[in-house]
Design a protein around this motif. Structure first.
Motif, PDB file in Angstrom:
ATOM      1  N   GLU A 138       6.263  -4.434 -19.424  1.00 54.28           N
ATOM      2  CA  GLU A 138       6.221  -2.907 -19.794  1.00 54.28           C
ATOM      3  C   GLU A 138       5.188  -2.414 -18.794  1.00 54.28           C
ATOM      4  N   ARG A 139       5.656  -1.486 -17.955  1.00 53.61           N
ATOM      5  CA  ARG A 139       4.979  -0.568 -16.850  1.00 53.61           C
ATOM      6  C   ARG A 139       5.226   0.939 -17.079  1.00 53.61           C
ATOM      7  N   PRO A 140       4.276   1.941 -17.038  1.00 47.60           N
ATOM      8  CA  PRO A 140       4.401   3.229 -16.967  1.00 47.60           C
ATOM      9  C   PRO A 140       5.219   3.546 -15.486  1.00 47.60           C
ATOM     10  N   HIS A 141       6.220   4.361 -15.730  1.00 43.80           N
ATOM     11  CA  HIS A 141       6.618   4.903 -14.723  1.00 43.80           C
ATOM     12  C   HIS A 141       5.675   6.209 -13.717  1.00 43.80           C
ATOM     13  N   ARG A 142       5.780   5.764 -12.464  1.00 45.97           N
ATOM     14  CA  ARG A 142       4.977   6.400 -11.700  1.00 45.97           C
ATOM     15  C   ARG A 142       5.804   7.481 -10.735  1.00 45.97           C
ATOM     16  N   PHE A 143       4.996   8.140  -9.890  1.00 45.45           N
ATOM     17  CA  PHE A 143       5.887   9.142  -8.673  1.00 45.45           C
ATOM     18  C   PHE A 143       6.849   9.898  -9.280  1.00 45.45           C
ATOM     19  N   LEU A 144       6.621  10.487 -10.450  1.00 45.09           N
ATOM     20  CA  LEU A 144       7.402  11.404 -11.136  1.00 45.09           C
ATOM     21  C   LEU A 144       7.000  12.744 -11.121  1.00 45.09           C
ATOM     22  N   GLU A 145       5.659  13.208 -10.776  1.00 42.10           N
ATOM     23  CA  GLU A 145       5.342  14.376 -10.754  1.00 42.10           C
ATOM     24  C   GLU A 145       5.028  14.732  -9.523  1.00 42.10           C
ATOM     25  N   ALA A 146       5.257  16.287  -9.087  1.00 42.60           N
ATOM     26  CA  ALA A 146       5.184  16.654  -7.881  1.00 42.60           C
ATOM     27  C   ALA A 146       3.404  16.785  -7.917  1.00 42.60           C
ATOM     28  N   GLN A 147       3.315  16.522  -6.399  1.00 44.55           N
ATOM     29  CA  GLN A 147       1.803  16.389  -5.821  1.00 44.55           C
ATOM     30  C   GLN A 147       1.409  17.810  -5.800  1.00 44.55           C
ATOM     31  N   GLY A 174       0.547  -1.094  -0.039  1.00 41.18           N
ATOM     32  CA  GLY A 174       0.122  -0.045   0.064  1.00 41.18           C
ATOM     33  C   GLY A 174       0.755   1.275  -0.031  1.00 41.18           C
ATOM     34  N   THR A 175       2.079   1.112   0.040  1.00 39.47           N
ATOM     35  CA  THR A 175       3.148   2.388   0.087  1.00 39.47           C
ATOM     36  C   THR A 175       3.345   2.701  -1.326  1.00 39.47           C
ATOM     37  N   ASP A 176       3.884   3.928  -1.629  1.00 44.63           N
ATOM     38  CA  ASP A 176       4.502   4.290  -2.762  1.00 44.63           C
ATOM     39  C   ASP A 176       5.571   3.618  -3.128  1.00 44.63           C
ATOM     40  N   ALA A 177       6.599   3.628  -2.097  1.00 41.20           N
ATOM     41  CA  ALA A 177       7.844   2.864  -2.338  1.00 41.20           C
ATOM     42  C   ALA A 177       7.803   1.399  -2.714  1.00 41.20           C
ATOM     43  N   GLY A 178       6.953   0.744  -2.108  1.00 41.86           N
ATOM     44  CA  GLY A 178       6.356  -0.708  -2.343  1.00 41.86           C
ATOM     45  C   GLY A 178       5.938  -0.921  -3.714  1.00 41.86           C
ATOM     46  N   GLN A 179       5.152   0.162  -3.940  1.00 41.01           N
ATOM     47  CA  GLN A 179       4.612  -0.132  -5.644  1.00 41.01           C
ATOM     48  C   GLN A 179       5.618   0.199  -6.683  1.00 41.01           C
ATOM     49  N   ALA A 180       6.593   0.963  -6.364  1.00 45.46           N
ATOM     50  CA  ALA A 180       7.515   1.563  -7.341  1.00 45.46           C
ATOM     51  C   ALA A 180       8.671   0.286  -7.439  1.00 45.46           C
ATOM     52  N   TYR A 181       8.720  -0.377  -6.308  1.00 42.84           N
ATOM     53  CA  TYR A 181       9.744  -1.446  -6.387  1.00 42.84           C
ATOM     54  C   TYR A 181       8.937  -2.661  -7.246  1.00 42.84           C
ATOM     55  N   GLN A 182       7.809  -2.874  -7.004  1.00 42.01           N
ATOM     56  CA  GLN A 182       6.777  -3.871  -7.690  1.00 42.01           C
ATOM     57  C   GLN A 182       7.193  -3.615  -9.179  1.00 42.01           C
ATOM     58  N   ASP A 183       6.890  -2.294  -9.583  1.00 45.18           N
ATOM     59  CA  ASP A 183       6.907  -1.913 -11.120  1.00 45.18           C
ATOM     60  C   ASP A 183       8.518  -2.186 -11.337  1.00 45.18           C
ATOM     61  N   ALA A 184       9.366  -1.931 -10.597  1.00 43.55           N
ATOM     62  CA  ALA A 184      10.927  -2.270 -11.177  1.00 43.55           C
ATOM     63  C   ALA A 184      11.201  -3.696 -11.238  1.00 43.55           C
ATOM     64  N   VAL A 185      10.390  -4.464 -10.543  1.00 41.91           N
ATOM     65  CA  VAL A 185      11.034  -6.026 -10.644  1.00 41.91           C
ATOM     66  C   VAL A 185      10.113  -6.451 -11.868  1.00 41.91           C
ATOM     67  N   ALA A 186       8.995  -6.040 -12.160  1.00 43.39           N
ATOM     68  CA  ALA A 186       7.931  -6.479 -13.149  1.00 43.39           C
ATOM     69  C   ALA A 186       8.869  -6.031 -14.639  1.00 43.39           C
ATOM     70  N   ARG A 187       9.488  -4.912 -14.563  1.00 43.13           N
ATOM     71  CA  ARG A 187      10.186  -4.499 -15.729  1.00 43.13           C
ATOM     72  C   ARG A 187      11.465  -5.259 -15.983  1.00 43.13           C
ATOM     73  N   PHE A 188      12.020  -5.478 -14.779  1.00 44.42           N
ATOM     74  CA  PHE A 188      13.115  -6.386 -14.755  1.00 44.42           C
ATOM     75  C   PHE A 188      12.944  -7.683 -15.559  1.00 44.42           C
ATOM     76  N   LEU A 189      11.684  -8.231 -15.405  1.00 46.78           N
ATOM     77  CA  LEU A 189      11.300  -9.304 -15.884  1.00 46.78           C
ATOM     78  C   LEU A 189      10.754  -9.443 -17.297  1.00 46.78           C
ATOM     79  N   GLY A 190      10.494  -8.279 -17.823  1.00 43.05           N
ATOM     80  CA  GLY A 190      10.231  -7.969 -19.024  1.00 43.05           C
ATOM     81  C   GLY A 190       8.987  -7.339 -19.409  1.00 43.05           C
TER      82      GLY A 190
END
Length: 269
Positions: A249-258, A231-247
């Motif tokens: 495609e996921r959009p990058h999140r948490f790049l925009e200022a709130q 449920g955390t932003d960092a946890g979700q970002a790491y989930q995305d990174a692992v998915a990309r590592f395994l091939g």
């Protein structure tokens, strides 16, 4: 044969061990038999972040010196099946990692696992060089700071020239960039480098951007890989990174200022 992945950086304190724990946990959750190995002899932080420090009886150096078997030293994670930890020694120095011993242990692990994640010490001392030497892929962890990015560029030079793959004329180590502690608000204020600046300097594939988040510290203190804090932003970002590592495609999140609400605009953060 296993794929050996080194998590490395030129500068300390950028989140390598957090990343190693998250990556290994994510790979195991995806169904890949995974072991994460702590190469930071003398400090040994990986077992703390994995929450298994009280279960360490034998370590990496014990196995290298044939004082224990891999079966005795490997710690099975209680939360994620197919995930194992090989802790570092706190009582030895870096010279305890011998070329022959490390190669033998990695060779034995390769027969049993799909992925070997090597949590490398910072910089270019012995443990770091050994971890990088055997890598098939590298995740270069950096903060959006000039000194951190500069030191990571030096690490990229070592990966391209001093790895086993480079020596034997094989396909180069596949390099991935993981940008940690990223704050779009601070980028806007000119307090840290922007994503485009970091990518331009290092010139390697972007695996993920991990936001600056209290969740990382909270998870580390609790002995839980932050990727399990879904449920955390960092946890979700790491989930995305692992998915990309395994091939995947996921959009990058948490790049925009709130955007600030009314009270935020009136009174600041």
């Amino acid at each position: 044969m296993a794929k050996i992945v080194v998590v490395t950086s030129g500068k300390g304190g950028v989140g390598k061990t957090t990343t190693s724990a998250a990556l290994a946990t994510g790979l195991a959750k995806a169904g890949h038999r995974t072991v994460v190995v702590d190469f930071d002899v003398g400090l040994r932080n990986l077992d703390l972040i994995m929450g298994c420090e009280r279960r360490v009886v034998y370590d990496f150096v014990n196995v290298i010196n044939q004082e224990a078997t891999l079966n005795q030293a490997l710690i099975k994670d209680k939360r994620v099946s197919d995930l194992y930890i090989l802790a570092a020694s706190q009582t030895r120095d870096k010279d305890a990692l011998t070329d022959e011993g490390v190669e033998r242990v990695l060779g034995d692990l390769s027969k049993e696992f799909d992925f070997i994640v090597c949590d490398s010490p910072a910089g270019i001392e012995r443990g770091a060089l050994m971890a990088m030497y055997h890598a098939d892929a590298a995740i270069v962890v950096t903060n959006p700071e000039v000194s951190s990015v500069r030191d990571s560029d030096r690490v990229l030079g070592i990966l391209s020239s001093k790895s086993k793959r480079a020596e034997q004329g094989m396909e180069p180590v596949h390099e991935h960039l993981l940008l940690t502690r990223y704050s779009p608000e601070r980028v806007q204020q000119g307090e840290m480098l922007g994503l485009d600046d970091v990518r331009e300097i290092l010139g390697i594939d972007l695996l993920g951007v991990i936001p600056e988040s209290k969740a990382v510290l909270n998870a580390s203190n609790a002995g839980v890989p932050v990727i399990l804090e879904e449920g955390t932003d960092a946890g979700q970002a790491y989930q995305d990174a692992v998915a990309r590592f395994l091939g995947e495609e996921r959009p990058h999140r948490f790049l925009e200022a709130q955007k600030k609400g009314l009270f935020g605009r009136l009174f600041g953060s």
